[in-house]
Design an enzyme around this catalytic site. Structure first.
Site, PDB file in Angstrom:
ATOM      1  N   MET A  64     -19.177  79.678 152.292  1.00  0.00           N
ATOM      2  CA  MET A  64     -20.332  79.284 152.073  1.00  0.00           C
ATOM      3  C   MET A  64     -20.664  79.559 150.661  1.00  0.00           C
ATOM      4  O   MET A  64     -21.845  79.590 150.249  1.00  0.00           O
ATOM      5  CB  MET A  64     -21.479  80.606 152.828  1.00  0.00           C
ATOM      6  CG  MET A  64     -21.178  80.524 154.433  1.00  0.00           C
ATOM      7  SD  MET A  64     -22.586  81.084 155.196  1.00  0.00           S
ATOM      8  CE  MET A  64     -22.691  82.804 154.545  1.00  0.00           C
ATOM      9  N   GLY A  65     -19.821  79.229 149.799  1.00  0.00           N
ATOM     10  CA  GLY A  65     -19.935  79.054 148.342  1.00  0.00           C
ATOM     11  C   GLY A  65     -19.977  80.307 147.930  1.00  0.00           C
ATOM     12  O   GLY A  65     -19.848  81.557 148.187  1.00  0.00           O
ATOM     13  N   ALA A  66     -20.663  80.344 146.496  1.00  0.00           N
ATOM     14  CA  ALA A  66     -20.594  81.648 145.707  1.00  0.00           C
ATOM     15  C   ALA A  66     -19.306  82.180 145.502  1.00  0.00           C
ATOM     16  O   ALA A  66     -19.025  83.427 145.709  1.00  0.00           O
ATOM     17  CB  ALA A  66     -21.743  82.656 146.020  1.00  0.00           C
TER      18      ALA A  66
ATOM     19  N   ALA B 136     -12.593  85.712 143.886  1.00  0.00           N
ATOM     20  CA  ALA B 136     -11.355  85.647 144.166  1.00  0.00           C
ATOM     21  C   ALA B 136     -10.738  85.793 145.467  1.00  0.00           C
ATOM     22  O   ALA B 136      -9.642  85.277 145.859  1.00  0.00           O
ATOM     23  CB  ALA B 136     -10.514  86.858 143.273  1.00  0.00           C
TER      24      ALA B 136
ATOM     25  N   HIS C  51     -12.111  84.113 148.165  1.00  0.00           N
ATOM     26  CA  HIS C  51     -12.227  82.757 148.502  1.00  0.00           C
ATOM     27  C   HIS C  51     -10.894  81.971 147.876  1.00  0.00           C
ATOM     28  O   HIS C  51     -10.058  81.024 148.610  1.00  0.00           O
ATOM     29  CB  HIS C  51     -13.217  81.934 148.136  1.00  0.00           C
ATOM     30  CG  HIS C  51     -14.834  82.560 148.643  1.00  0.00           C
ATOM     31  ND1 HIS C  51     -15.744  83.198 147.888  1.00  0.00           N
ATOM     32  CD2 HIS C  51     -15.071  82.531 149.797  1.00  0.00           C
ATOM     33  CE1 HIS C  51     -16.778  83.469 148.666  1.00  0.00           C
ATOM     34  NE2 HIS C  51     -16.379  83.072 149.855  1.00  0.00           N
TER      35      HIS C  51
ATOM     36  N   GLU D  28      -9.679  87.909 156.537  1.00  0.00           N
ATOM     37  CA  GLU D  28      -9.369  89.099 157.117  1.00  0.00           C
ATOM     38  C   GLU D  28     -10.598  89.986 157.021  1.00  0.00           C
ATOM     39  O   GLU D  28     -10.967  90.866 157.744  1.00  0.00           O
ATOM     40  CB  GLU D  28      -8.179  89.709 157.256  1.00  0.00           C
ATOM     41  CG  GLU D  28      -7.099  89.123 157.947  1.00  0.00           C
ATOM     42  CD  GLU D  28      -5.946  89.987 157.623  1.00  0.00           C
ATOM     43  OE1 GLU D  28      -5.762  91.053 156.940  1.00  0.00           O
ATOM     44  OE2 GLU D  28      -4.614  89.319 158.230  1.00  0.00           O
TER      45      GLU D  28
ATOM     46  N   ASP E 217     -13.667  89.293 157.370  1.00  0.00           N
ATOM     47  CA  ASP E 217     -14.578  89.024 158.498  1.00  0.00           C
ATOM     48  C   ASP E 217     -13.697  89.063 159.741  1.00  0.00           C
ATOM     49  O   ASP E 217     -13.586  88.170 160.385  1.00  0.00           O
ATOM     50  CB  ASP E 217     -15.363  87.576 158.296  1.00  0.00           C
ATOM     51  CG  ASP E 217     -16.259  87.483 157.052  1.00  0.00           C
ATOM     52  OD1 ASP E 217     -17.248  87.973 157.200  1.00  0.00           O
ATOM     53  OD2 ASP E 217     -15.515  87.212 155.747  1.00  0.00           O
TER      54      ASP E 217
ATOM     55  N   SER F 245     -17.227  90.192 148.048  1.00  0.00           N
ATOM     56  CA  SER F 245     -18.094  89.581 148.952  1.00  0.00           C
ATOM     57  C   SER F 245     -19.218  88.831 147.885  1.00  0.00           C
ATOM     58  O   SER F 245     -19.588  89.341 147.120  1.00  0.00           O
ATOM     59  CB  SER F 245     -18.679  90.649 149.660  1.00  0.00           C
ATOM     60  OG  SER F 245     -19.972  90.019 150.400  1.00  0.00           O
ATOM     61  N   SER F 246     -19.504  87.770 148.407  1.00  0.00           N
ATOM     62  CA  SER F 246     -20.779  87.125 147.564  1.00  0.00           C
ATOM     63  C   SER F 246     -21.856  87.959 147.881  1.00  0.00           C
ATOM     64  O   SER F 246     -22.666  87.837 146.718  1.00  0.00           O
ATOM     65  CB  SER F 246     -21.185  85.540 148.412  1.00  0.00           C
ATOM     66  OG  SER F 246     -19.747  84.820 148.517  1.00  0.00           O
TER      67      SER F 246
HETATM   68  P1  AMP Z   1     -17.954  83.425 152.829  1.00  0.00           P
HETATM   69  O1  AMP Z   1     -18.230  82.378 152.082  1.00  0.00           O
HETATM   70  O2  AMP Z   1     -18.647  84.790 152.955  1.00  0.00           O
HETATM   71  O3  AMP Z   1     -18.416  82.540 154.428  1.00  0.00           O
HETATM   72  O4  AMP Z   1     -16.421  83.367 153.291  1.00  0.00           O
HETATM   73  C1  AMP Z   1     -15.640  82.312 153.546  1.00  0.00           C
HETATM   74  C2  AMP Z   1     -14.518  82.828 153.724  1.00  0.00           C
HETATM   75  O5  AMP Z   1     -13.705  83.709 152.831  1.00  0.00           O
HETATM   76  C3  AMP Z   1     -14.141  83.616 155.334  1.00  0.00           C
HETATM   77  O6  AMP Z   1     -12.933  83.087 155.909  1.00  0.00           O
HETATM   78  C4  AMP Z   1     -14.234  85.138 154.573  1.00  0.00           C
HETATM   79  O7  AMP Z   1     -13.409  85.995 155.560  1.00  0.00           O
HETATM   80  C5  AMP Z   1     -13.373  84.852 153.314  1.00  0.00           C
HETATM   81  N1  AMP Z   1     -13.466  86.144 152.481  1.00  0.00           N
HETATM   82  C6  AMP Z   1     -14.614  86.453 151.870  1.00  0.00           C
HETATM   83  N2  AMP Z   1     -14.496  87.387 151.250  1.00  0.00           N
HETATM   84  C7  AMP Z   1     -13.103  87.463 151.204  1.00  0.00           C
HETATM   85  C8  AMP Z   1     -12.384  88.730 150.397  1.00  0.00           C
HETATM   86  N3  AMP Z   1     -12.839  89.713 149.929  1.00  0.00           N
HETATM   87  N4  AMP Z   1     -10.952  88.606 151.092  1.00  0.00           N
HETATM   88  C9  AMP Z   1     -10.423  87.888 151.596  1.00  0.00           C
HETATM   89  N5  AMP Z   1     -11.124  86.778 152.161  1.00  0.00           N
HETATM   90  C10 AMP Z   1     -12.722  86.809 152.136  1.00  0.00           C
END
Ligand code: AMP
Length: 282
Positions: free
Chosen positions: A30-32, A35, A37, A148, A150, A185-186
């Site tokens: 979902m962007g933002a 490290a 991602h 992992e 999520d 986390s974003s």
């Molecule tokens: P999101 O943009 O938050 O929807 O995350 C996109 C992907 O990045 C998802 O598969 C998340 O599980 C992964 N992700 C987000 N934060 C982390 C993190 N701290 N470590 C590993 N993977 C992450």
């Protein structure tokens, strides 16, 4: 890296990427980007010849009172990070492209999607499963990498992928944490300085509970202590702290197989999640 925003351009770009039989990995986001991602992109590069990243802030996975409007959007910076990380394709659809007038389909993963975050955020995982199914259909990747971080989302995507014979190799990537232990986390961008400090209670509570359970301590007592320490640090509400079967997410009251401790709690206006493995030490 090529950036595409409509389905025709996507198909043209995919045909070029796939030329000579190159394999394709997809990293949905979902962007933002942070490290965490970028670690997914790294894993994707190791596993496939070509890497596509999608950025789509998916309205279908946000509840009516959630943070869709304020979710951070930083397209230019994300593009630069992905270019540097070595992705070949950035898929940036808008809401109208993903959910055109008349869109009526939803993917529901029963049981796995109804508990934990699914109970606290009704409809959330239907939104996730639907958009991931669409992304798999749009890009037809050989592999897809999910964090992992999520854990429940990863379990749901694996289930859906198997149930619907989507044929994607779904790869889980380890959680990337800040030096002090808070998972990246974003949504950490929402935290004030004092909330950021207090948020450390989340990884710390899970580490302590995982340690106590692994050492043979009672599961209920360890989970209750974790909840108490989160509340003492200012988390309110604590949606859940649970020990679950790592694959089925069924609750466990004793450590008799591969387990995971999962938690979600809110600090100020920010809802954070975290999890870690729990393995018996004796
Ligand atoms: P999101 O943009 O938050 O929807 O995350 C996109 C992907 O990045 C998802 O598969 C998340 O599980 C992964 N992700 C987000 N934060 C982390 C993190 N701290 N470590 C590993 N993977 C992450």
């Amino acid at each position: 890296m090529q950036t595409v925003r409509n389905l025709d351009a996507l198909q043209t770009a995919l045909t070029a990427l796939r030329r000579d039989g190159h394999s394709l990995a997809l990293v949905p986001t979902m962007g933002a980007l942070h490290a965490g991602h970028l670690s997914l992109v790294e894993i994707a590069r190791d596993r496939a010849d070509r890497v596509a990243v999608s950025i789509f802030v998916n309205p279908a996975q946000f509840g009516p009172n959630e943070d869709l409007a304020r979710y951070p959007r930083q397209e230019a910076q994300d593009g630069a990070l992905l270019e540097e990380a070595g992705a070949q394709l950035l898929w940036l659809p808008d809401v109208e492209t993903m959910y055109p007038q008349g869109f009526a389909t939803s993917v529901h993963v029963a049981r796995l999607g109804d508990r934990l975050c699914g109970a606290a955020r009704p409809g959330h995982f239907d939104g996730v499963a639907t958009v991931v199914a669409k992304l798999f259909a749009q890009l037809r990747p050989d592999i897809a990498v999910f964090g992992e971080k999520d854990w429940q989302q990863l379990a749901i995507v694996r289930r859906m992928n198997a149930d619907l014979n989507l044929g994607v190799d779904v790869v889980g990537a380890p959680i990337v944490r800040d030096a002090d232990g808070l998972a990246l986390s974003s949504r950490n961008a929402y935290l004030s300085a004092s909330e950021r400090q207090a948020a450390l209670a989340l990884p710390n509570a899970l580490e302590q509970a995982a340690h106590d359970i692994a050492e043979g301590g009672g599961v209920a007592a360890a989970l209750a202590a974790a909840i108490a320490s989160l509340k003492a640090a200012g988390f309110d509400p604590v949606d859940y702290v649970e020990l679950v079967d790592a694959a089925t997410l069924e609750p466990m009251d004793r450590l008799d197989r591969a387990a995971r401790i999962l938690a979600a709690a809110r600090i100020g206006t920010t809802r954070l999640i975290d999890n870690r493995p729990v393995a018996p030490t004796k």
